[in-house]
Write a protein that holds these residues in place. Structure first.
Motif, short mmCIF file in Angstrom:
data_model
loop_
_atom_site.label_atom_id
_atom_site.label_comp_id
_atom_site.label_asym_id
_atom_site.label_seq_id
_atom_site.Cartn_x
_atom_site.Cartn_y
_atom_site.Cartn_z
N ASN A 565 1.17 -1.11 -2.16
CA ASN A 565 2.03 -0.15 -1.48
C ASN A 565 1.27 0.50 -0.32
O ASN A 565 1.28 1.70 -0.13
CB ASN A 565 2.53 0.93 -2.44
CG ASN A 565 3.73 1.68 -1.89
OD1 ASN A 565 4.25 1.33 -0.85
ND2 ASN A 565 4.14 2.71 -2.59
N LYS A 571 8.53 -1.87 1.14
CA LYS A 571 7.86 -1.32 -0.02
C LYS A 571 8.10 -2.21 -1.23
O LYS A 571 9.09 -2.92 -1.31
CB LYS A 571 8.37 0.10 -0.30
CG LYS A 571 8.08 1.08 0.82
CD LYS A 571 6.59 1.24 1.06
CE LYS A 571 6.31 2.23 2.18
NZ LYS A 571 4.87 2.34 2.48
N GLN A 573 9.43 -3.60 -4.49
CA GLN A 573 10.67 -3.38 -5.20
C GLN A 573 10.91 -4.54 -6.15
O GLN A 573 10.22 -5.56 -6.10
CB GLN A 573 11.83 -3.27 -4.20
CG GLN A 573 11.95 -4.47 -3.27
CD GLN A 573 13.00 -4.24 -2.19
OE1 GLN A 573 14.09 -3.77 -2.48
NE2 GLN A 573 12.67 -4.57 -0.95
N VAL A 574 11.87 -4.38 -7.04
CA VAL A 574 12.17 -5.42 -8.00
C VAL A 574 12.49 -6.71 -7.25
O VAL A 574 13.30 -6.72 -6.33
CB VAL A 574 13.36 -5.01 -8.90
CG1 VAL A 574 13.73 -6.16 -9.84
CG2 VAL A 574 13.00 -3.76 -9.70
N LEU A 623 6.29 -1.05 -11.09
CA LEU A 623 6.91 0.00 -10.27
C LEU A 623 6.69 1.36 -10.89
O LEU A 623 6.63 2.37 -10.20
CB LEU A 623 8.41 -0.29 -10.10
CG LEU A 623 8.73 -1.53 -9.26
CD1 LEU A 623 10.24 -1.73 -9.18
CD2 LEU A 623 8.13 -1.43 -7.87
#
Length: 645
Positions: A565, A571, A573-574, A623
């Motif tokens: 990150n 960014k 993300q899943v 996450l």
């Protein structure tokens, strides 16, 4: 040698061409060297060639022009001088994970039990094939703990190698072969008992196929040529291009001489080796949980030790650098000058000064390679998932007690838990007394009585099966008065688990023997019929002796060079956990040979797992994360890592 008089009145040489005066000069030479020998970093073996035996050769001497090619003596033998350099810390300033992040390690890590010289010949390094192999009677002993021997200069007698037009001669040195290699009486090479011939790639493949390799450090640390780059990386603005990575060391045929003295005066090559294993240490101290609502006493923990886990069982003899696409990947750092993380910026140490005969070129460390299962899901890794770790397996978390493992690297697609090496930290809570966690709620430590009471509450008031069972099996009172009522004191609750009573528990409910079934419950009433439904509604986790486990996946470049990150576009993300892919994140996790991973546990946030968590096919970064780690890497390239558990 005997001494006689020749017809010319001069001392007569013996059958080896050595006169009495030669012997006297030799003794003076040896005594002088012993007196002036440096005690610490240089171990001169300049006279070792006089003691080195070579296999007899019937090869015909191939005449060569003076200074244009190898020179062979009348017996078809030649001499070659080599400087063998063990991995050590160069004098350097800090730059790109180097300088102060390079560390010599311990004396034992430099102990050399045996040495093997393997000669290759071919048009280039990729196609060169083995032509001869020699056992070098060369040893570095651990000796004085204040003395680390890192360099030896040797002169080795070799068999005649007929020069072929357009072909080059290369050297590979293997120290502490740990039984994976064998030199035959006719200067041949065996691998796992079978005669070997072929390229370095073929040799790597055959070594990797050998079963039960072990740790490659039982009889000294196995070392072999280090792949070195001819361009530097690190914090430079100049992008490395047209990078050549050299593993085998080229020998100038003109430096093969027909006498020991001539070879010693004309060194043929500097050979730099690296250890074939990675090193791990861990530092952790007692403390209190930082993100827990438990009471102050219950927050306290003690670190019992750690163990390395999910380790590789096979390895190449020499590091395989693959297609080198990674050499131009920049660090994904958010501050400072983003450097080129895969190449070093500090010249490797040079025993023979650059520019002198036999001097080395400008060469730099490389910080990546492909292991045996790099681009395939790892199989056969040794893991302790869903188990516990006994005290005999634990290492002290003092930052000094090491463990070692074979390298384990992956491409981006396979940078998953199941493919990466980790350490398991073992901590103890509750003063060493048992406690339970119910339904993963780590805000409360339950004792046994509290858990049993909750199980019966679920059975009698929550579980539809339990409520129905009570309605069907409690007999009505025939005489006037209050109806029968089930009490939690009517039942026994027992726990069972598959791992020595530790971890998730299965509950079993039974009527107590002393309960008057005849008057209160129907004959044959069996509350265990409700066990499955109750077990589906309550998860009971036993922390035997207050022990909890924490997995820490080892970071190679980690947060220094590949911060997650960070500056990438988009960014995490899943479905896109590592935006930017290999350029941003290749090498974030992994263990590479000759790297020292120093892990510091800076804090523990909450209670861990009651058993060692099994590896999964998930990404290591989540996450949502409950762990924070810092890792440092040292000639040994040392990589340090701090972690909050």
């Amino acid at each position: 040698p005997g001494r006689g008089e020749g017809g010319d009145g001069e001392p007569e040489a013996d059958g080896y061409g050595v006169t009495f005066e030669d012997v006297i000069l030799l003794y003076i030479y040896l005594l002088t060297n012993l007196f002036f020998m440096k005690k610490k970093y240089l171990f001169s073996l300049a006279m070792a060639g006089l003691l080195l035996g070579a296999c007899n050769s019937d090869d015909v001497v191939v005449p060569t022009g003076e200074g244009q090619g190898p020179q062979w003596d009348a017996n078809g033998n030649g001499y070659v001088s080599l400087a063998i350099n063990l991995p050590t810390k160069p004098a350097a300033t800090k730059a790109f994970n180097e300088g102060s992040n390079l560390d010599d390690g311990t004396v034992e890590e430099y102990d050399v039990q045996n040495a093997t010289l393997i000669l290759f010949q071919g048009v280039d390094e990729a196609t060169a094939e083995v032509v001869n192999a020699y056992s070098l009677p060369l040893k570095w002993g651990a000796g004085n703990p204040d003395q680390i021997t890192t360099t030896a200069k040797i002169v080795q007698k070799i068999n005649n190698i007929s020069p072929e037009a357009g072909k080059k001669l290369y050297a590979l040195v293997v120290l502490n072969h740990n039984g994976v290699l064998e030199v035959t009486s006719d200067a041949g090479l065996k691998v796992d008992g079978a005669v070997f011939s072929g390229t370095l790639t073929a040799l790597n493949t055959q070594i990797a196929a050998v079963t039960a390799i072990g740790g490659w450090h039982e009889n000294g640390f196995l070392m072999a040529n280090a792949p070195l780059a001819d361009k530097k990386g690190g914090n430079t603005t100049e992008k490395p291009t047209d990078v050549k990575i050299l593993t085998l060391t080229e020998i100038d045929p003109a430096k093969i001489k027909d006498s020991y003295d001539a070879a010693e005066a004309n060194p043929a090559a500097n050979i730099f080796v690296e250890r074939a294993v990675a090193k791990v240490t861990l530092t952790a101290k007692e403390g209190k949980l930082t993100e827990s609502s438990l009471g102050e006493t219950q927050k306290a923990y003690e670190i019992l030790g750690w163990d390395i886990d999910n380790t590789n069982t096979k390895s190449y003899l020499v590091r395989n650098v693959g297609d080198k696409a990674w050499v131009a990947y920049k660090s994904n750092a958010t501050s400072g000058t983003p450097g080129y993380r895969f190449l070093g910026s500090t010249l490797v140490g040079v025993t023979i000064p650059v520019g002198e005969s036999g001097g080395a070129s400008d060469l730099y460390r490389t910080y990546w390679g492909k292991d045996v299962n790099y681009d395939a899901d790892a199989s056969g890794l040794v893991t302790q998932g869903s188990d516990t770790i006994g005290f005999k397996m634990l290492k002290v978390a003092d930052g000094e007690t090491p463990d070692y493992c074979l390298e384990n690297t992956t491409d981006m697609d396979r940078m998953l838990e199941k493919n990466c090496t980790r350490v398991i930290v073992k901590a103890q809570f509750n003063g060493g007394a048992d406690f339970y966690i119910v339904n993963d709620d780590r805000s409360t430590m339950w004792n046994e009585a509290m858990v049993k009471k909750e199980v019966l509450r679920q059975f009698m008031n929550v579980s539809p099966k339990g409520i129905a069972w009570l309605e069907d099996n409690i007999k009505p009172v025939e005489s006037p008065g209050e109806p029968n009522k089930a009490l939690d004191t009517d039942f026994d609750v027992t726990f069972t688990s598959t791992i020595s009573g530790v971890g998730v528990q299965s509950v079993s409910i039974a009527l107590k023997d002393e309960v008057d079934i005849k008057n209160k419950y129907n004959e044959g009433a069996d509350p265990s019929l409700c066990n499955d439904d109750v077990n589906n509604r309550i998860k009971i986790d036993l922390y035997k002796n207050g022990v909890a486990y924490y997995p820490v996946y080892i970071k190679h470049f980690g947060d220094d060079e590949t911060p997650w990150n960070g500056t990438e576009s988009g960014k995490p993300q899943v479905g896109s956990i590592y935006p930017g892919g290999a350029e941003n994140y290749l090498g974030r996790y992994g263990v590479l040979r000759n790297n020292w991973y120093d892990i510091s546990v800076t804090a523990i946030k909450n209670i861990g797992s009651s058993t060692v968590e099994p590896v999964t096919g998930n990404t290591i970064d989540k996450l949502e994360s409950y762990i924070s780690v810092k890792i440092n890497i040292l000639a040994w390239a040392k990589r340090s890592q701090s972690v909050v558990l």
